[in-house]
Scaffold this motif. Structure first.
Motif, short mmCIF file in Angstrom:
data_model
loop_
_atom_site.label_atom_id
_atom_site.label_comp_id
_atom_site.label_asym_id
_atom_site.label_seq_id
_atom_site.Cartn_x
_atom_site.Cartn_y
_atom_site.Cartn_z
N GLY A 179 0.65 -0.99 -0.31
CA GLY A 179 0.02 0.31 -0.04
C GLY A 179 1.07 1.33 -0.10
O GLY A 179 1.59 1.74 0.34
N THR A 180 0.79 2.14 -0.45
CA THR A 180 1.17 3.86 -0.85
C THR A 180 0.28 4.73 -0.57
O THR A 180 -1.04 4.42 -0.12
N GLN A 181 0.91 6.02 -0.70
CA GLN A 181 -0.04 6.77 -0.74
C GLN A 181 0.84 7.69 -1.88
O GLN A 181 0.29 9.31 -1.30
N ALA A 182 1.07 7.40 -2.90
CA ALA A 182 0.90 7.95 -4.19
C ALA A 182 0.06 7.78 -5.13
O ALA A 182 -0.05 7.17 -5.68
N GLY A 183 -0.59 8.80 -4.62
CA GLY A 183 -1.94 9.10 -5.91
C GLY A 183 -2.71 9.97 -5.43
O GLY A 183 -3.14 10.51 -4.41
N ASP A 184 -3.82 9.74 -6.12
CA ASP A 184 -5.40 10.32 -5.94
C ASP A 184 -5.49 10.24 -3.77
O ASP A 184 -5.72 8.75 -3.63
#
Length: 257
Positions: A179-184
């Motif tokens: 899981g990432t926090q790169a994006g919308d």
């Protein structure tokens, strides 16, 4: 990182703590049940053994094990980051302070039964985030941007780059989901890999993965209009997406930290 992205990251962290459960203390899903910790003064219990990163004074932490009513200090240079299945402990030791608030860190393996300590790998701001027994998932902790993730073969010591901006990994014997926090906002990419870090594939978008079970990936999404959550599942190749719950006020207890 842009100001907008920074604000969204803060909102995400607050939401995780208040109504969903902090992903930084999320149990890593694996057949051997490794659990990862990032927090000070938090005790993890596995196989009747307690593991605690105790804050002694500002920015000084001891990693302590309590076994059979006896305590042992494993290191006095902890950064609070460790993972364990109760038998094996992987932990980060702060070796040296570097410029720009960075540290040279070493990852060690500690055998709880024998007390044997083995050096695994060293690097700037290294952190451990997951393990399945054969591979250790680690990388440079970039703070709000997450971790630059690698898979380390614990037998051959060969490493493979996987992905940037990682906030958590979900581990099984054969696969890894990240899981990432790169994006919308709340539509972050969720990737799957083979256990060795190869075959990266974007399979879904959402907040984060929850577990790999019966060759299915479970993950969740958030309705930002009412902050309700919904759990989905899909094949590990991203196909056959299906909602498995309605919109819930919060995640079920088994997915909370």
């Amino acid at each position: 990182m842009s100001l907008k992205k920074s604000i969204l990251s803060v909102v995400m962290a607050i939401l995780g703590c208040l109504c969903i459960g902090s992903f930084l203390q999320k149990d890593v899903k694996a057949s051997n049940k490794y659990v990862v910790n990032y927090s000070e003064n938090t005790t993890i219990k596995k196989k009747r053994i307690s593991f605690t990163a105790k804050k002694v004074k500002n920015n000084v932490y001891y990693l302590i094990i309590k076994k059979n009513k006896k305590t042992k200090t494993i290191t006095k240079k902890s950064n609070c980051n460790f993972l364990t299945d109760g038998k094996i402990l992987y932990y980060v030791n702060r070796d040296k302070k570097l410029p720009d608030y960075q540290y040279k860190n070493t990852i060690y393996k500690y055998n709880v039964a024998t007390g044997k300590r083995t050096k695994i790998i060293s690097g700037t701001d290294y952190a451990v985030i997951g393990c399945n027994g054969a591979y250790l998932y680690y990388g440079k902790d970039e703070g709000p941007d997450g971790i630059t993730l690698y898979a380390l073969n614990l037998k051959t010591k060969k490493k493979k780059y996987m992905c940037d901006d990682i906030r958590e990994v979900i581990v099984s014997d054969k696969y890894v989901a990240t899981g990432t926090q790169a994006g919308d906002l709340y539509n972050y990419p969720i990737y799957t890999f083979k256990a060795n870090g190869s075959k990266k594939k974007k399979v879904a978008t959402g907040v984060r993965p929850l577990e790999i079970k019966n060759n299915k990936l479970y993950y969740y999404r958030v309705n930002i209009n009412n902050w309700k959550v919904r759990i989905y599942k899909c094949s590990l190749n991203g196909k056959n997406k299906k909602a498995v719950t309605g919109w819930l006020n919060e995640l079920p207890d088994k997915y909370k930290s």
